[in-house]
Design a protein around this motif. Structure first.
Motif, PDB file in Angstrom:
ATOM      1  N   TYR A 163      -3.621  -7.231   4.854  1.00 21.62           N
ATOM      2  CA  TYR A 163      -4.000  -8.623   5.119  1.00 21.62           C
ATOM      3  C   TYR A 163      -5.437  -8.573   5.600  1.00 21.62           C
ATOM      4  O   TYR A 163      -5.719  -8.119   6.716  1.00 21.62           O
ATOM      5  CB  TYR A 163      -3.075  -9.212   6.175  1.00 21.62           C
ATOM      6  N   THR A 165      -9.896  -9.893   5.273  1.00 21.75           N
ATOM      7  CA  THR A 165     -10.844 -11.000   5.187  1.00 21.75           C
ATOM      8  C   THR A 165     -12.066 -10.580   4.376  1.00 21.75           C
ATOM      9  O   THR A 165     -12.473  -9.408   4.437  1.00 21.75           O
ATOM     10  CB  THR A 165     -11.293 -11.431   6.595  1.00 21.75           C
ATOM     11  N   LYS A 225       3.600 -11.608   2.267  1.00 17.03           N
ATOM     12  CA  LYS A 225       3.632 -12.295   3.557  1.00 17.03           C
ATOM     13  C   LYS A 225       4.797 -11.794   4.404  1.00 17.03           C
ATOM     14  O   LYS A 225       4.641 -11.527   5.606  1.00 17.03           O
ATOM     15  CB  LYS A 225       3.739 -13.802   3.336  1.00 17.03           C
ATOM     16  N   MET A 228       3.987  -8.107   5.635  1.00 18.20           N
ATOM     17  CA  MET A 228       2.995  -7.978   6.700  1.00 18.20           C
ATOM     18  C   MET A 228       3.408  -8.700   7.981  1.00 18.20           C
ATOM     19  O   MET A 228       3.311  -8.137   9.083  1.00 18.20           O
ATOM     20  CB  MET A 228       1.644  -8.515   6.217  1.00 18.20           C
ATOM     21  N   MET A 235      -0.304 -11.460  13.209  1.00 21.24           N
ATOM     22  CA  MET A 235      -1.163 -11.881  12.101  1.00 21.24           C
ATOM     23  C   MET A 235      -1.029 -13.375  11.810  1.00 21.24           C
ATOM     24  O   MET A 235      -1.975 -13.993  11.302  1.00 21.24           O
ATOM     25  CB  MET A 235      -0.836 -11.085  10.838  1.00 21.24           C
ATOM     26  N   TRP A 244      -8.259 -15.245   5.312  1.00 20.45           N
ATOM     27  CA  TRP A 244      -7.422 -14.061   5.100  1.00 20.45           C
ATOM     28  C   TRP A 244      -6.664 -14.147   3.768  1.00 20.45           C
ATOM     29  O   TRP A 244      -6.244 -15.215   3.353  1.00 20.45           O
ATOM     30  CB  TRP A 244      -6.422 -13.926   6.246  1.00 20.45           C
ATOM     31  N   PHE A 246      -4.126 -11.411   0.895  1.00 22.80           N
ATOM     32  CA  PHE A 246      -3.347 -10.179   0.775  1.00 22.80           C
ATOM     33  C   PHE A 246      -3.882  -9.285  -0.340  1.00 22.80           C
ATOM     34  O   PHE A 246      -4.269  -9.768  -1.401  1.00 22.80           O
ATOM     35  CB  PHE A 246      -1.871 -10.503   0.498  1.00 22.80           C
TER      36      PHE A 246
END
Length: 279
Positions: A163, A165, A225, A228, A235, A244, A246
């Protein structure tokens, strides 16, 4: 009467007078068993400040030799690290904690894929290395630690998800060159911590996965999702302005260091067929 007045002192009296004359100025000496030796200022001060109960046992202690220093008991504590005199029993060292030096033995080669899958599933973080796209270090290796998950606790896939950026330098590197290596060490695992094994020790297993790190397709976003956020709930609260998203690694090579004798190359087929097995 006159004969007694002129009588000379005997030899014994002369010897005592000589000893008295020699010892009279020796105010800095301590007499033990008719033997004298100098006492330094440091010890003299300690003797003055020490209690009678503490000093006397040191003065009267019989060590089998007349050359016994008259230090108080506290002075002998500094020599506790020295070996005991001959003939005295040595104190037994305290027993080591259970399993402190009982190391596991290398398992069969057929168990290595399961160990690799275990590390991929049990690891909460890993070190990802990329080919830098930064203008100051173009083409050089660049690494960082990332949180990782290969699926929820009850569903191991063996595929690492991330995850990330776009503001991360690693992500900028991956957008230009997706080739990367991911290191998943066992250093935080139960075996290495309990046995105090150094992370670089071959007995402390480590898994290296190499391949292409790409963005997750829309069809896989929901699973990513779950993977993580179930392992890293914090998160969910990360600031949204960082955009953010994946990513996952398409594994091409699997390398496992589990014991002495080098790194094992595990095929993709063996890796994905294996069931996670504790290292």
């Amino acid at each position: 009467m006159s004969g007694r007045r002129g009588r000379q002192p005997g030899p014994r009296l002369c010897w005592l007078l000589c000893c008295s004359a020699l010892l009279s100025p020796a105010t800095g000496y301590v007499i033990v068993s008719s033997v004298s030796w100098a006492v330094t200022n440091e010890v003299d001060e300690e003797l003055d400040s020490a209690s009678t109960e503490e000093a006397l046992p040191a003065l009267l202690e019989d060590s089998g030799s007349i050359w016994q220093r008259s230090f108080p008991a506290s002075a002998h504590e500094e020599e506790s690290h020295l070996p005991p005199p001959e003939g005295t029993a040595r104190a037994r060292p305290p027993p080591a904690p259970p399993g402190m030096f009982s190391y596991r033995r290398e398992g069969s080669a057929r168990l290595r894929p399961g160990t690799a899958r275990f590390l991929a599933h049990a690891s909460a973080w890993g070190c990802l290395a990329t080919v830098s796209a930064h203008e100051k270090i173009p083409g050089l290796p660049f690494g960082n630690c990332l949180l990782v998950s290969d699926g929820p606790f009850n569903n191991s896939t063996g595929v690492p998800f991330f995850y990330v950026t776009p503001k991360d330098l690693l992500v900028a590197d991956l957008m230009k060159n997706p080739t990367a290596s991911l290191l998943l060490p066992e250093s935080e695992g139960e075996f290495c911590r309990k046995n105090i094994v150094d992370p670089e020790d071959p007995r402390c297993a480590r898994l290296t996965l190499t391949g292409q790190v790409v963005a997750v397709s829309p069809e896989e976003v929901e699973f990513a999702k779950q993977a993580m956020f179930s392992r890293h709930p914090v998160m969910r609260k990360w600031p949204r302005q960082y955009e953010w998203f994946f990513m996952k690694m398409k594994i091409e090579h699997i390398w496992l260091q589990k014991w002495y004798g080098g790194v094992a190359d595990i095929s993709r087929e063996e890796y994905f067929k294996a069931v996670p097995r504790k290292a």
